[in-house]
Design a protein around this motif. Structure first.
Motif, PDB file in Angstrom:
ATOM      1  N   LYS A   2      18.289  64.692  25.624  1.00 17.77           N
ATOM      2  CA  LYS A   2      18.005  63.382  25.042  1.00 17.77           C
ATOM      3  C   LYS A   2      17.353  63.569  23.673  1.00 17.77           C
ATOM      4  N   ASP A   3      17.752  62.740  22.727  1.00 20.82           N
ATOM      5  CA  ASP A   3      17.251  62.886  21.366  1.00 20.82           C
ATOM      6  C   ASP A   3      15.756  62.619  21.249  1.00 20.82           C
ATOM      7  N   ILE A   4      15.279  61.575  21.923  1.00 21.39           N
ATOM      8  CA  ILE A   4      13.913  61.096  21.715  1.00 21.39           C
ATOM      9  C   ILE A   4      13.019  61.440  22.903  1.00 21.39           C
ATOM     10  N   HIS A   5      11.887  62.054  22.582  1.00 25.56           N
ATOM     11  CA  HIS A   5      10.831  62.259  23.578  1.00 25.56           C
ATOM     12  C   HIS A   5       9.655  61.396  23.147  1.00 25.56           C
ATOM     13  N   LEU A   6       9.299  60.456  24.006  1.00 28.46           N
ATOM     14  CA  LEU A   6       8.241  59.497  23.714  1.00 28.46           C
ATOM     15  C   LEU A   6       6.989  59.829  24.499  1.00 28.46           C
ATOM     16  N   TYR A   7       5.878  59.850  23.792  1.00 37.62           N
ATOM     17  CA  TYR A   7       4.556  60.012  24.409  1.00 37.62           C
ATOM     18  C   TYR A   7       3.847  58.666  24.267  1.00 37.62           C
ATOM     19  N   THR A   8       3.501  58.043  25.378  1.00 37.41           N
ATOM     20  CA  THR A   8       2.936  56.708  25.275  1.00 37.41           C
ATOM     21  C   THR A   8       2.112  56.357  26.498  1.00 37.41           C
ATOM     22  N   PHE A 191       7.305  32.940  22.381  1.00 38.12           N
ATOM     23  CA  PHE A 191       6.902  33.690  23.574  1.00 38.12           C
ATOM     24  C   PHE A 191       7.932  33.507  24.685  1.00 38.12           C
ATOM     25  N   LYS A 192       8.281  32.251  24.949  1.00 37.18           N
ATOM     26  CA  LYS A 192       9.214  31.958  26.040  1.00 37.18           C
ATOM     27  C   LYS A 192      10.558  32.618  25.799  1.00 37.18           C
ATOM     28  N   ARG A 193      10.993  32.607  24.538  1.00 36.33           N
ATOM     29  CA  ARG A 193      12.278  33.209  24.177  1.00 36.33           C
ATOM     30  C   ARG A 193      12.270  34.710  24.512  1.00 36.33           C
ATOM     31  N   ILE A 194      11.193  35.388  24.134  1.00 37.81           N
ATOM     32  CA  ILE A 194      11.131  36.827  24.362  1.00 37.81           C
ATOM     33  C   ILE A 194      10.779  37.134  25.814  1.00 37.81           C
ATOM     34  N   ASP A 195      10.043  36.245  26.458  1.00 31.69           N
ATOM     35  CA  ASP A 195       9.774  36.396  27.896  1.00 31.69           C
ATOM     36  C   ASP A 195      11.073  36.487  28.693  1.00 31.69           C
ATOM     37  N   GLN A 196      12.135  35.903  28.156  1.00 32.54           N
ATOM     38  CA  GLN A 196      13.419  35.860  28.861  1.00 32.54           C
ATOM     39  C   GLN A 196      14.334  37.035  28.520  1.00 32.54           C
ATOM     40  N   ARG A 197      13.877  37.933  27.634  1.00 31.80           N
ATOM     41  CA  ARG A 197      14.671  39.112  27.288  1.00 31.80           C
ATOM     42  C   ARG A 197      14.416  40.193  28.338  1.00 31.80           C
ATOM     43  N   LYS A 198      15.418  40.480  29.131  1.00 28.10           N
ATOM     44  CA  LYS A 198      15.239  41.376  30.277  1.00 28.10           C
ATOM     45  C   LYS A 198      14.811  42.780  29.862  1.00 28.10           C
ATOM     46  N   ALA A 199      15.401  43.291  28.786  1.00 23.80           N
ATOM     47  CA  ALA A 199      15.065  44.654  28.373  1.00 23.80           C
ATOM     48  C   ALA A 199      13.619  44.750  27.904  1.00 23.80           C
ATOM     49  N   THR A 200      13.153  43.733  27.177  1.00 24.79           N
ATOM     50  CA  THR A 200      11.760  43.726  26.727  1.00 24.79           C
ATOM     51  C   THR A 200      10.813  43.635  27.911  1.00 24.79           C
ATOM     52  N   GLN A 201      11.117  42.774  28.857  1.00 23.07           N
ATOM     53  CA  GLN A 201      10.245  42.635  30.024  1.00 23.07           C
ATOM     54  C   GLN A 201      10.250  43.910  30.869  1.00 23.07           C
ATOM     55  N   ARG A 202      11.397  44.577  30.943  1.00 23.33           N
ATOM     56  CA  ARG A 202      11.447  45.860  31.636  1.00 23.33           C
ATOM     57  C   ARG A 202      10.555  46.885  30.928  1.00 23.33           C
ATOM     58  N   ALA A 203      10.590  46.865  29.606  1.00 19.67           N
ATOM     59  CA  ALA A 203       9.785  47.808  28.829  1.00 19.67           C
ATOM     60  C   ALA A 203       8.295  47.647  29.111  1.00 19.67           C
ATOM     61  N   LEU A 204       7.871  46.418  29.387  1.00 19.19           N
ATOM     62  CA  LEU A 204       6.450  46.162  29.636  1.00 19.19           C
ATOM     63  C   LEU A 204       5.984  46.677  30.992  1.00 19.19           C
ATOM     64  N   THR A 205       6.883  47.268  31.758  1.00 17.72           N
ATOM     65  CA  THR A 205       6.499  47.906  33.024  1.00 17.72           C
ATOM     66  C   THR A 205       6.478  49.428  32.899  1.00 17.72           C
ATOM     67  N   ILE A 206       6.751  49.951  31.684  1.00 16.43           N
ATOM     68  CA  ILE A 206       6.870  51.391  31.457  1.00 16.43           C
ATOM     69  C   ILE A 206       5.773  51.844  30.508  1.00 16.43           C
ATOM     70  N   PRO A 207       5.005  52.866  30.827  1.00 16.27           N
ATOM     71  CA  PRO A 207       4.986  53.670  32.051  1.00 16.27           C
ATOM     72  C   PRO A 207       4.500  52.909  33.288  1.00 16.27           C
ATOM     73  N   GLU A 208       3.668  51.862  33.078  1.00 13.92           N
ATOM     74  CA  GLU A 208       3.209  51.061  34.205  1.00 13.92           C
ATOM     75  C   GLU A 208       2.853  49.673  33.692  1.00 13.92           C
ATOM     76  N   PRO A 209       2.959  48.661  34.525  1.00 12.80           N
ATOM     77  CA  PRO A 209       2.638  47.303  34.078  1.00 12.80           C
ATOM     78  C   PRO A 209       1.133  47.060  34.049  1.00 12.80           C
ATOM     79  N   PHE A 210       0.697  46.225  33.109  1.00 12.87           N
ATOM     80  CA  PHE A 210      -0.673  45.699  33.098  1.00 12.87           C
ATOM     81  C   PHE A 210      -0.566  44.187  32.919  1.00 12.87           C
TER      82      PHE A 210
END
Length: 233
Positions: A2-8, A191-210
């Protein structure tokens, strides 16, 4: 490979590159930096990020090129993959301007509002002047966003860009910063518009949700998260 290694880690800044990578459908490796053990201050991590903060990426396809600072990472990824950035030079500049607005304003001010209300009191410090200053300035900056979003779906060119990716996690955390957003209807619609973006909401659970950052979750979870957040801002 994989090209990208992310530390976060799961913070407003830490989620920015995750949002890009998930929205762009880019496969990546991830190392979760553990604040509790202060991995962000380890010699190994300092070697790639001299500031000892998250996030950082290594682009293995580009001679292991390292990029740190969340805004710089978004810009690098947008240019690398030619996604979420306009091709028109003027519009590209607008994206950069709003990206810098987040980096220089929204993030620092709301971060301090969070710190002085949620972290400092647990260390025996209560500074009403600092709280008023940072909460008031955070509200003012959200008003700027609200004005910008009048008649627009997103911050630039009516398309989702890295400016939105950078700003959303911070602005959306108004609950955690205890900033009132009443009357900011354009902002709420964004906010509501982006709340409905599935990929963004999935991202907010990685590495873990808060979830408590965004006014979700129960009080027990919120108390646990407040205790864990001393090194997050």
């Amino acid at each position: 490979m994989k090209d990208i290694h992310l530390y976060t880690a799961s913070t407003m800044n830490g989620w920015k590159p995750v949002i890009f990578l998930e929205e762009a459908g880019v496969d990546y490796d991830l190392t979760h930096i553990d604040f509790a053990s202060r991995q962000q201050k380890s010699p190994e991590y300092i070697a790639i990020n001299p500031n000892g903060r998250i996030p950082t990426i290594i682009d293995k396809s580009n001679n292991n090129f390292v990029v740190f600072e969340s805004g710089a990472i978004l810009w690098y990824l947008a240019k690398k993959y030619q996604k979420f950035i306009p091709q028109n030079n003027d519009k590209e500049s607008e994206v950069l301007q709003w990206l810098m607005f987040q980096m220089g304003g929204i993030g620092p001010m709301m971060g301090q509002a969070m710190f002085f209300q949620r972290i400092a009191p647990k260390q025996g410090e209560h500074n009403s002047y600092a709280i008023d200053r940072y909460v008031s300035e955070s509200r003012r900056l959200l008003e700027v966003l609200n004005t910008r979003l009048e008649g627009r779906s997103y911050l630039v060119n009516d398309e989702f860009t890295i400016a939105d990716m950078a700003t959303y996690p911070w602005a959306r955390a108004y609950h955690w910063a205890k900033v009132d957003v009443s009357g900011l209807e354009n902002l709420k619609a964004w906010f509501k518009r982006i709340d409905q973006r599935k990929a963004t909401q999935r991202a907010l659970t990685i590495p873990e949700p808060f979830e408590a950052f965004f006014g979700r979750g129960d009080s027990e979870q919120q108390a646990k998260q407040e205790k864990a957040n001393a090194d997050r801002f």
